[in-house]
Design a protein around this motif. Structure first.
Motif, PDB file in Angstrom:
ATOM      1  N   HIS A 360     -37.809   4.447  17.095  1.00 53.54           N
ATOM      2  CA  HIS A 360     -36.633   5.280  16.824  1.00 53.54           C
ATOM      3  C   HIS A 360     -35.645   5.252  17.994  1.00 53.54           C
ATOM      4  O   HIS A 360     -34.429   5.328  17.790  1.00 53.54           O
ATOM      5  N   LEU A 363     -33.782   1.836  17.708  1.00 54.62           N
ATOM      6  CA  LEU A 363     -32.860   1.829  16.575  1.00 54.62           C
ATOM      7  C   LEU A 363     -31.643   2.717  16.832  1.00 54.62           C
ATOM      8  O   LEU A 363     -30.521   2.376  16.457  1.00 54.62           O
ATOM      9  N   GLN A 364     -31.869   3.840  17.475  1.00 64.10           N
ATOM     10  CA  GLN A 364     -30.753   4.719  17.801  1.00 64.10           C
ATOM     11  C   GLN A 364     -29.785   4.019  18.751  1.00 64.10           C
ATOM     12  O   GLN A 364     -28.549   4.120  18.597  1.00 64.10           O
ATOM     13  N   CYS A 370     -30.522   6.809  13.317  1.00 65.26           N
ATOM     14  CA  CYS A 370     -31.891   6.533  12.891  1.00 65.26           C
ATOM     15  C   CYS A 370     -32.472   7.805  12.290  1.00 65.26           C
ATOM     16  O   CYS A 370     -32.364   8.879  12.894  1.00 65.26           O
ATOM     17  N   SER A 384     -32.194   2.902   9.504  1.00 60.51           N
ATOM     18  CA  SER A 384     -30.888   2.891  10.172  1.00 60.51           C
ATOM     19  C   SER A 384     -29.871   2.223   9.269  1.00 60.51           C
ATOM     20  O   SER A 384     -30.194   1.295   8.510  1.00 60.51           O
TER      21      SER A 384
END
Length: 386
Positions: A360, A363-364, A370, A384
């Motif tokens: 996470h 992805l953020q 996310c 995402s």
């Protein structure tokens, strides 16, 4: 990283200079301290030098990034090297390291792990893979081409050379014995007995709740059952309308085939670094009677060579968190970056991973968004949007 693959005990030998190589893992990642070689590579090259081998046709099996290939090309520059690998990243890594060391790439001959090596080979150098079923299959295929008495040298960590591993040689290729330990590694020396073994049948099994029949080649992850992460993903597939779907790191293709059931008008593109995985997926697609015009299959390093006209609106991804025996997250990083680059605006990346891997956070950083779709005590499903 500049290294020296020393193949004699004397540090005064000229060979030390000859085997000074610049080796990098592939893809190159300057934020990792993982090496592109190990002591087993050094030990194998040491054995070749000390035996005074002058072979002109040498097979190299499971050379991750080219330490063996580059080293042998320096030791025996006129030898033809027959490289057997199942991984696209290994091909790219070996080519990159040959070029950076200004070695003769024309001496390399490529074979997948489903192709037989030439019978002209007189020496085989091999790294012991983690997957022993795959290793057994490799030995069987060697038995089909190597004349009696051909030497096979296998390098591995000393702790990995068990009685089971030695027995695999007896059963599938010929008598073998392990060397003394050196830098916590050993070299197994095997002489082919000239007896031809037959390949085992592929693993076949079913997933009745999704009406799928699976057929796996030996180097495919979770070769005879549905792995836990994939099961969690199957129970939490994305909702929406999708026209072009990629199963990235497809393995046996189960995620993409479930997507084909759920989204019957979508084209499904399967991508994996393993040639055996892509071959298994194609077999499974056909065995489960999916429309051949909807399925596309790529042996590729993430999405680096995906056709430019493929514009996905959904990417499914169950990333590996190891490369060989090394635990690493850089493959997941590349998958996520490639997904961001290739997705349509508004497209979704749908990921499953172990909770402790912290996907996470990655992805953020990449997508600036996310969300957690589902989770249990071990796995998390993340999504995402581009």
């Amino acid at each position: 990283m500049n290294i020296e693959l020393i193949t004699t005990e004397s540090s005064e030998t000229d060979l030390k200079t000859e085997l000074s190589l610049l080796l990098q893992r592939y893809p190159a990642n300057h934020n990792t301290n993982l090496q592109a070689w190990d002591a087993a590579d050094e030990y194998l090259l040491k054995q070749v030098h000390e035996q005074g081998r002058t072979d002109s046709n040498i097979a190299i099996v499971n050379d991750n990034f080219g330490a063996l290939s580059c080293g042998l090309n320096r030791l025996l520059p006129d030898a033809q090297l027959y490289i057997e690998t199942d991984n696209k990243t290994s091909i790219s890594g070996i080519n990159a390291n040959f070029n950076s060391n200004q070695l003769n790439i024309e001496q390399l001959n490529w074979h997948t792990s489903r192709e037989l090596l030439p019978k002209s080979v007189t020496l085989v150098l091999m790294k012991l893979p983690k997957n022993l079923s795959y290793f057994s299959q490799q030995l069987v295929r060697l038995s089909q081409v190597l004349p009696e008495g051909t030497q096979v040298l296998i390098g591995a960590k000393a702790k990995s050379i068990t009685p089971t591993v030695i027995q695999l040689f007896t059963d599938n290729l010929g008598p073998a014995k392990a060397s003394l330990a050196w830098k916590k590694c050993r070299v197994i020396s095997c002489l082919s007995d000239g007896k031809v073994r037959q390949n085992e049948k592929n693993k076949q099994w079913q997933i009745p709740e999704y009406r799928l029949r699976m057929n796996n080649l030996s180097n495919v992850f979770a070769a005879n059952k549905l792995d836990i992460g994939a099961r969690v993903m199957l129970e939490n597939m994305p909702k929406g309308q999708f026209d072009t779907i990629i199963d990235l790191g497809c393995g046996n293709g189960v995620l993409g085939m479930r997507a084909a059931q759920l989204f019957p008008d979508a084209d499904i593109h399967f991508v994996d670094d393993s040639e055996m995985a892509v071959a298994s997926t194609k077999q499974n697609w056909q065995a489960n009677n999916f429309d051949e015009g909807r399925g596309y299959f790529y042996w590729d390093d993430c999405l680096s060579k995906l056709p430019t006209n493929v514009e996905p609106d959904l990417i499914l991804c169950n990333p590996p968190f190891h490369q060989g025996e090394a635990i690493t997250d850089h493959i997941a990083w590349q998958m996520f970056l490639d997904a961001k680059r290739r997705l349509k605006s508004g497209g979704l990346l749908h990921v499953v991973g172990n909770r402790h891997l912290g996907y996470h956070i990655k992805l953020q950083r990449i997508f600036s968004n996310c969300k957690t779709v589902a989770s249990n005590g071990k796995f998390v499903i993340l999504q995402s949007t581009k």
